[in-house]
Design a protein around this motif. Structure first.
Motif: not given
Length: 300
Positions: A234-239, A243-259
């Protein structure tokens, strides 16, 4: 050439649909001679640097090895344009020239993802992010390629409204105009069983992230081997991947939910809204509250 035409064509289509010259442009090369693009095609221009007309905005479009074209003549000319009040921007790797002229210090810009690390190393005073495009009153930049379409659509929308922007987008068969904070790339998960298992564990432990050592223990391998696998595939570290997957999920929640932003920060493993906001802005180029405001206005 992709970035260049992607920037120009939406403006041409807007002119045709509206029936008026809403946008005009001049093509400038260093000596006024035609420019040979990286695909071998020749592009005619209107003028040289020193014969160029005064314009309200200027886009510097560059491709491979941009630093080979930067010299005192170009830097002096860009600085003169800036002093005259011209709004400057970069497409693809065009920000190299603007940064070399000292015109991007303490500003946020983007450019093609392949160049992000090198650019940051050369210009540490510039806040460079991996977003599709960045637009402020002081300047603009985009990642090149088709990202220039999204930046031009944003320009059309801001100056002439959503209706015209949608008509142009339909003509381009460009289904969704991407937001400035959209990521340039979404690396596919490689067909490596250990990587797939590791990412599955990450995705099921977003709220309470595992340490990399704990992740490696769950997989029954050493953390060093896990690090080597991610670097190779992946040319990326596990860390970084986690972090990228956590932030991608946050992006989805911000865009699609009222939380609330606080609830989303906790749901994606951040101890505070402030640490979440810093990580999100560094990754996407905008804060969670800015993205939420965009999502609300788009659905209004």
């Amino acid at each position: 050439m992709v970035a260049f035409f992607s920037a120009i064509e939406p403006l041409r289509i807007a002119n045709r649909i509206d029936g008026r010259p809403l946008f005009e442009w001049d093509l400038i090369s260093r000596d006024g001679e035609p420019v040979i693009a990286s695909n071998g095609m020749t592009l005619a221009v209107n003028s040289s640097l020193h014969a160029a007309p005064k314009v309200p905005s200027l886009a510097v479009c560059a491709s491979f090895d941009p630093e080979s074209c930067i010299d005192d003549e170009l830097i002096d000319w860009l600085r003169a344009c800036h002093l005259e009040g011209c709004v400057l921007g970069g497409m693809d790797t065009g920000c190299y020239a603007l940064a070399a002229a000292g015109l991007l210090n303490d500003k946020t810009v983007t450019l093609h993802w392949e160049c992000l690390s090198d650019f940051h190393a050369h210009f540490p005073r510039v806040d460079v992010v991996e977003s599709i495009y960045e637009v402020t009153e002081e300047g603009f930049s985009c990642a090149g390629g088709s990202a220039a379409i999204d930046m031009s659509l944003d320009l059309i929308r801001r100056r002439h409204g959503d209706v015209l922007a949608k008509q142009v987008r339909d003509q381009l068969i460009h289904e969704h105009g991407r937001r400035p904070a959209s990521r340039q790339r979404d690396p596919a998960i490689p067909q490596e069983p250990m990587i797939q298992r590791a990412i599955t564990l990450m995705d099921t432990n977003l709220e309470t992230p595992l340490s990399i050592r704990a992740l490696a223990n769950e997989l029954g391998i050493s953390w060093r081997r896990l690090d080597r696998l991610f670097s190779r595939h992946l040319a990326m570290s596990p860390q970084q991947t986690y972090l990228a997957r956590r932030l991608d999920n946050a992006y989805r929640l911000l865009s699609e939910t009222p939380h609330s932003i606080m609830d989303i920060s906790l749901a994606t493993g951040f101890a505070s809204a402030s640490s979440f906001s810093r990580a999100f802005r560094h990754y996407y180029g905008s804060t969670p509250s800015q993205l939420r405001q965009q999502a609300v206005s788009n659905h209004a």
